[in-house]
Design a protein around this motif. Structure first.
Motif, short mmCIF file in Angstrom:
data_model
loop_
_atom_site.label_atom_id
_atom_site.label_comp_id
_atom_site.label_asym_id
_atom_site.label_seq_id
_atom_site.Cartn_x
_atom_site.Cartn_y
_atom_site.Cartn_z
N GLN A 94 16.78 -4.21 2.17
CA GLN A 94 17.14 -5.57 2.16
C GLN A 94 15.78 -6.18 2.05
O GLN A 94 14.67 -5.90 2.80
N GLY A 95 15.58 -7.23 1.20
CA GLY A 95 14.21 -7.89 1.19
C GLY A 95 13.18 -7.33 0.10
O GLY A 95 12.01 -7.71 -0.39
N PHE A 96 13.49 -5.89 -0.36
CA PHE A 96 12.51 -5.29 -1.10
C PHE A 96 13.28 -5.14 -2.40
O PHE A 96 14.53 -5.20 -2.43
N LYS A 97 12.54 -4.86 -3.42
CA LYS A 97 13.17 -4.89 -4.93
C LYS A 97 12.54 -3.67 -5.51
O LYS A 97 11.52 -3.43 -5.72
N ARG A 98 13.61 -2.92 -6.32
CA ARG A 98 13.22 -1.75 -6.90
C ARG A 98 13.06 -2.15 -8.47
O ARG A 98 13.65 -2.80 -8.89
N ALA A 111 9.12 4.08 -11.29
CA ALA A 111 9.88 3.19 -10.21
C ALA A 111 8.58 2.60 -9.23
O ALA A 111 7.73 3.41 -9.05
N TYR A 112 8.97 1.46 -9.03
CA TYR A 112 7.81 0.57 -8.14
C TYR A 112 8.97 -0.21 -7.16
O TYR A 112 9.90 -0.22 -7.43
N TYR A 113 8.35 -0.51 -6.10
CA TYR A 113 8.90 -1.42 -5.23
C TYR A 113 8.21 -2.60 -5.03
O TYR A 113 7.03 -2.55 -4.76
N ILE A 114 8.82 -3.76 -4.83
CA ILE A 114 8.18 -5.04 -4.57
C ILE A 114 8.38 -5.48 -3.23
O ILE A 114 9.79 -5.45 -2.76
N THR A 115 7.55 -5.67 -2.51
CA THR A 115 7.91 -5.92 -1.02
C THR A 115 8.37 -7.36 -0.75
O THR A 115 8.17 -8.23 -1.89
N PRO A 116 9.00 -7.74 0.26
CA PRO A 116 9.26 -9.23 0.30
C PRO A 116 8.21 -9.99 0.26
O PRO A 116 8.17 -11.45 0.11
N GLY A 118 5.80 -9.85 -2.15
CA GLY A 118 5.26 -9.86 -3.55
C GLY A 118 4.39 -8.80 -3.89
O GLY A 118 3.76 -8.58 -5.04
N LYS A 119 4.02 -7.87 -2.80
CA LYS A 119 3.02 -6.94 -3.16
C LYS A 119 3.97 -5.51 -3.75
O LYS A 119 5.05 -5.07 -3.48
N ILE A 127 3.99 2.70 0.60
CA ILE A 127 5.33 1.94 1.52
C ILE A 127 5.08 2.48 2.92
O ILE A 127 4.94 1.54 3.71
N ALA A 128 4.75 3.62 3.35
CA ALA A 128 4.46 3.97 4.57
C ALA A 128 3.42 3.13 5.37
O ALA A 128 3.24 2.75 6.31
N THR A 129 2.06 3.00 4.13
CA THR A 129 1.10 2.22 4.77
C THR A 129 1.56 0.65 5.18
O THR A 129 1.28 -0.12 6.35
N PHE A 130 2.30 0.18 4.08
CA PHE A 130 2.77 -1.20 4.29
C PHE A 130 3.57 -1.38 5.55
O PHE A 130 3.69 -2.21 6.45
N LEU A 131 4.68 -0.40 5.74
CA LEU A 131 5.63 -0.58 6.96
C LEU A 131 4.62 -0.35 8.04
O LEU A 131 5.22 -1.22 9.24
N LYS A 132 3.86 0.17 8.30
CA LYS A 132 3.03 0.37 9.42
C LYS A 132 2.33 -0.87 9.82
O LYS A 132 2.12 -1.24 10.67
#
Length: 178
Positions: A94-98, A111-116, A118-119, A127-132
């Motif tokens: 939730q909050g992310f977009k594929r 495939a990319y993911y857009i964070t809540p 906008g990154k 992704i791991a760095t963003f979550l950390k």
């Protein structure tokens, strides 16, 4: 389970052009019983269907007021480029977009993911760095993201498309040459 990459014909030429910046414009699921295609209204609903494809195959009656007796919502043909998404991929958190982006040479979708925020994230390490760096997304793990690329259906690629051959040279291919 298939997603559809919408492609339209440009009125000024016979070449097809992307309607939007290379991502999926129409989502569809094939009925497990009658094999008719049903448009899925949103990416989120499509991901829900896809994530449970083995345990709960899609059937027409899952759509309101629809049965296998009704005509298909969309027909499989070469008026658009079709792609097959892998079944049972996890739903995007939730909050992310594929986001899926078609390469110019039609060789694959990235495939990319857009964070809540906008990154755009391109790898599981990003992704791991963003979550950390953003602990407010606790409960979300890098393993919740899948960068699998859907398979492009060769018989729906535009008649003339630039593709690279095995020697990595760009070549024009005619429809049917695969």
């Amino acid at each position: 389970m298939k997603g559809v990459q919408e492609i339209s014909k440009s009125p000024s030429t016979s070449k097809r052009t992307l309607v939007s910046q290379g991502s999926v414009d129409v989502y569809a699921a094939q009925c497990n019983n009658c094999l008719k295609w049903r448009v899925v209204e949103t990416q989120e609903k499509f991901e829900e269907i896809r994530s449970k494809a083995s345990e709960k195959p899609f059937i027409c009656s899952r759509k309101a007021n629809i049965s296998c007796d009704d005509p298909a919502d969309i027909e499989y043909n070469s008026t658009r480029t079709w792609v097959i998404d892998k079944p049972n991929l996890p739903k995007t958190p939730q909050g992310f977009k594929r986001s899926l982006v078609l390469r110019k040479d039609y060789s694959k979708l990235d495939a990319y993911y857009i964070t809540p925020t906008g990154k755009k994230l391109r790898t599981r390490n990003e992704i791991a760095t963003f979550l950390k760096d953003n602990p407010e997304y606790k409960g979300v793990s890098a393993t919740d993201f899948d960068f699998s690329s859907p398979k492009i259906m060769q018989d729906t690629i535009p008649e003339i498309a630039e593709q690279k051959d095995s020697a990595n040279k760009k070549v024009k291919i005619a429809k049917g040459d695969t």
